[in-house]
Design a protein around this motif. Structure first.
Motif, PDB file in Angstrom:
ATOM      1  N   UNK A 210      35.418  19.643  28.652  1.00  0.00           N
ATOM      2  CA  UNK A 210      34.136  18.934  28.690  1.00  0.00           C
ATOM      3  C   UNK A 210      33.969  18.097  29.947  1.00  0.00           C
ATOM      4  N   UNK A 211      35.047  17.944  30.710  1.00  0.00           N
ATOM      5  CA  UNK A 211      34.991  17.186  31.960  1.00  0.00           C
ATOM      6  C   UNK A 211      35.025  18.076  33.195  1.00  0.00           C
ATOM      7  N   UNK A 212      35.118  19.382  32.985  1.00  0.00           N
ATOM      8  CA  UNK A 212      35.169  20.321  34.100  1.00  0.00           C
ATOM      9  C   UNK A 212      33.789  20.452  34.754  1.00  0.00           C
ATOM     10  N   UNK A 213      33.710  20.425  36.104  1.00  0.00           N
ATOM     11  CA  UNK A 213      32.414  20.593  36.777  1.00  0.00           C
ATOM     12  C   UNK A 213      31.671  21.860  36.352  1.00  0.00           C
ATOM     13  N   UNK A 214      32.424  22.933  36.068  1.00  0.00           N
ATOM     14  CA  UNK A 214      31.776  24.175  35.639  1.00  0.00           C
ATOM     15  C   UNK A 214      30.945  23.963  34.383  1.00  0.00           C
ATOM     16  N   UNK A 232      27.498  26.991  23.321  1.00  0.00           N
ATOM     17  CA  UNK A 232      26.586  28.074  23.705  1.00  0.00           C
ATOM     18  C   UNK A 232      27.354  29.205  24.369  1.00  0.00           C
ATOM     19  N   UNK A 233      28.396  28.874  25.134  1.00  0.00           N
ATOM     20  CA  UNK A 233      29.263  29.881  25.766  1.00  0.00           C
ATOM     21  C   UNK A 233      29.883  30.789  24.705  1.00  0.00           C
ATOM     22  N   UNK A 234      30.311  30.218  23.588  1.00  0.00           N
ATOM     23  CA  UNK A 234      30.828  31.029  22.485  1.00  0.00           C
ATOM     24  C   UNK A 234      29.753  31.966  21.947  1.00  0.00           C
ATOM     25  N   UNK A 235      28.559  31.429  21.747  1.00  0.00           N
ATOM     26  CA  UNK A 235      27.462  32.239  21.219  1.00  0.00           C
ATOM     27  C   UNK A 235      27.166  33.411  22.148  1.00  0.00           C
ATOM     28  N   UNK A 236      27.150  33.158  23.465  1.00  0.00           N
ATOM     29  CA  UNK A 236      26.865  34.220  24.430  1.00  0.00           C
ATOM     30  C   UNK A 236      27.916  35.325  24.362  1.00  0.00           C
ATOM     31  N   UNK A 237      29.147  34.967  24.009  1.00  0.00           N
ATOM     32  CA  UNK A 237      30.219  35.953  23.895  1.00  0.00           C
ATOM     33  C   UNK A 237      30.196  36.687  22.548  1.00  0.00           C
ATOM     34  N   UNK A 238      29.276  36.320  21.653  1.00  0.00           N
ATOM     35  CA  UNK A 238      29.239  36.945  20.341  1.00  0.00           C
ATOM     36  C   UNK A 238      30.352  36.469  19.432  1.00  0.00           C
ATOM     37  N   UNK A 239      30.876  35.290  19.720  1.00  0.00           N
ATOM     38  CA  UNK A 239      31.966  34.694  18.958  1.00  0.00           C
ATOM     39  C   UNK A 239      31.398  33.662  17.995  1.00  0.00           C
ATOM     40  N   UNK A 240      31.935  33.614  16.790  1.00  0.00           N
ATOM     41  CA  UNK A 240      31.553  32.589  15.820  1.00  0.00           C
ATOM     42  C   UNK A 240      32.393  31.343  16.066  1.00  0.00           C
ATOM     43  N   UNK A 241      31.763  30.196  16.213  1.00  0.00           N
ATOM     44  CA  UNK A 241      32.474  28.943  16.471  1.00  0.00           C
ATOM     45  C   UNK A 241      32.347  28.012  15.270  1.00  0.00           C
ATOM     46  N   UNK A 242      33.439  27.281  14.985  1.00  0.00           N
ATOM     47  CA  UNK A 242      33.428  26.343  13.854  1.00  0.00           C
ATOM     48  C   UNK A 242      33.921  24.967  14.312  1.00  0.00           C
ATOM     49  N   UNK A 263      23.270  32.257  31.603  1.00  0.00           N
ATOM     50  CA  UNK A 263      23.225  33.550  32.278  1.00  0.00           C
ATOM     51  C   UNK A 263      24.622  34.172  32.279  1.00  0.00           C
ATOM     52  N   UNK A 264      24.719  35.487  32.482  1.00  0.00           N
ATOM     53  CA  UNK A 264      26.043  36.104  32.584  1.00  0.00           C
ATOM     54  C   UNK A 264      26.917  35.451  33.651  1.00  0.00           C
ATOM     55  N   UNK A 265      26.312  35.060  34.762  1.00  0.00           N
ATOM     56  CA  UNK A 265      27.079  34.394  35.810  1.00  0.00           C
ATOM     57  C   UNK A 265      27.612  33.046  35.367  1.00  0.00           C
ATOM     58  N   UNK A 266      26.820  32.315  34.587  1.00  0.00           N
ATOM     59  CA  UNK A 266      27.266  31.015  34.089  1.00  0.00           C
ATOM     60  C   UNK A 266      28.374  31.172  33.055  1.00  0.00           C
ATOM     61  N   UNK A 267      28.255  32.203  32.228  1.00  0.00           N
ATOM     62  CA  UNK A 267      29.323  32.494  31.268  1.00  0.00           C
ATOM     63  C   UNK A 267      30.620  32.805  32.017  1.00  0.00           C
ATOM     64  N   UNK A 268      30.513  33.591  33.084  1.00  0.00           N
ATOM     65  CA  UNK A 268      31.694  33.949  33.870  1.00  0.00           C
ATOM     66  C   UNK A 268      32.316  32.731  34.541  1.00  0.00           C
ATOM     67  N   UNK A 269      31.494  31.778  34.933  1.00  0.00           N
ATOM     68  CA  UNK A 269      32.006  30.547  35.556  1.00  0.00           C
ATOM     69  C   UNK A 269      32.872  29.765  34.571  1.00  0.00           C
ATOM     70  N   UNK A 270      32.445  29.708  33.318  1.00  0.00           N
ATOM     71  CA  UNK A 270      33.258  29.037  32.297  1.00  0.00           C
ATOM     72  C   UNK A 270      34.495  29.872  31.976  1.00  0.00           C
ATOM     73  N   UNK A 271      34.333  31.196  31.935  1.00  0.00           N
ATOM     74  CA  UNK A 271      35.491  32.072  31.724  1.00  0.00           C
ATOM     75  C   UNK A 271      36.597  31.784  32.733  1.00  0.00           C
TER      76      UNK A 271
END
Length: 294
Positions: A210-214, A232-242, A263-271
């Protein structure tokens, strides 16, 4: 009020893509947390026999006044109750604690590769519960690709879900690919990375996604909190989060993730924050005494 997207399990049962976890929620905290979550729109509640708060989850559900058909309730079988007959008795205890006649999802809480017969026996019991209509879906938790395949060599039903440690520092790419191949939904515990703060000797200890610039830069861009971006990153990956919380404002905040997308690019940045290091227990070496008394 937001509506949670649904993920379809391999037997056609639909599961909300976001729910409330109650790991480490005390009995006193659990009832109001469940009430709050259900009031705010959550429909999936995840507990476990080992959490020792199934009764309080059931009470929170009753106090919500919601129709049972609107809810998706999960609990888990603990290692000490593995084995065919023991698992069935433990299931009876769990549903009695919850005050329910049927579960939506029943999971084996840990693999038990060092005690294969009891592990397989427990899963066979879950298959029987499914066949008898006492659960709508069955699955596992904390299983690796190799353990899933070893179980499937002796099982008749492919798990609907595998609930595992998954967060930006440990994105489990190989496991998610195995899930896609086998038709298993990925569900993430500690989805915003709390495990790096509370598990002793965590390899990623002291770090917070939660403190990462990405993450923080995307939070600023979208007017969201870092936690909302990660969920939201989990949701974009089709993963269920609890995600787990007992604070009303955090419970509400964690559910407010459906009005924007990455966006896909933003998801990849967190990846790219992935370290490849798990912070929780290693499923390959887990055994009953790894966790102390449950």
């Amino acid at each position: 009020m937001s509506t949670t997207p649904l993920l379809k399990l391999n037997n056609g049962v639909e599961m909300p893509a976001l729910g409330l976890g109650v790991y480490q929620s005390t009995p006193e905290e659990t009832v109001p947390a469940v009430e709050t979550a259900l009031r705010d729109g959550y429909r999936l509640i995840d507990t476990a026999a080992a959490y020792r708060n199934e009764k309080e989850v059931g009470e929170g559900i009753r106090r919500s006044g919601l129709d049972r058909g609107e809810l998706f309730v999960t609990t888990k079988l603990w290692l000490s109750d593995y084995g065919y007959d023991s698992a069935q008795r433990a299931f009876d205890t769990s549903v009695a604690n919850l005050g329910l006649d049927q579960l939506d999802l029943y999971l084996l809480h840990q693999p038990a590769a060092l005690d294969t017969e009891e592990w397989v026996g427990a899963y066979k019991a879950a298959e029987k519960l499914l066949a008898d209509g006492r659960v709508r879906a069955i699955g596992v938790s904390n299983h690796t690709p190799g353990q899933l395949r070893a179980l499937l060599d002796r099982a008749d039903v492919v798990p609907g879900v595998n609930q595992v440690e998954l967060h930006p520092y440990f994105i489990q790419r190989e496991l998610r690919e195995a899930h896609d191949e086998l038709g298993i939904i990925t569900q993430s515990w500690s989805p915003i990375g709390g495990i790096t703060r509370y598990w002793p000797h965590a390899p990623n200890g002291g770090r917070s996604a939660l403190e990462e610039p990405a993450v923080t830069e995307l939070a600023a861009k979208y007017g969201k909190t870092p936690a909302q971006v990660v969920l939201r990153w989990h949701i974009e990956h089709g993963v269920c989060a609890i995600p787990k919380s007992v604070r009303p404002h955090r419970i509400e905040e964690n559910f407010d993730v459906f009005g924007f997308s990455l966006t896909p690019g933003e998801v990849a940045t967190i990846d790219a924050l992935d370290t490849g290091l798990r912070s929780g227990p290693d499923p390959e070496t887990v055994r009953l005494d790894s966790f102390g008394r449950r």
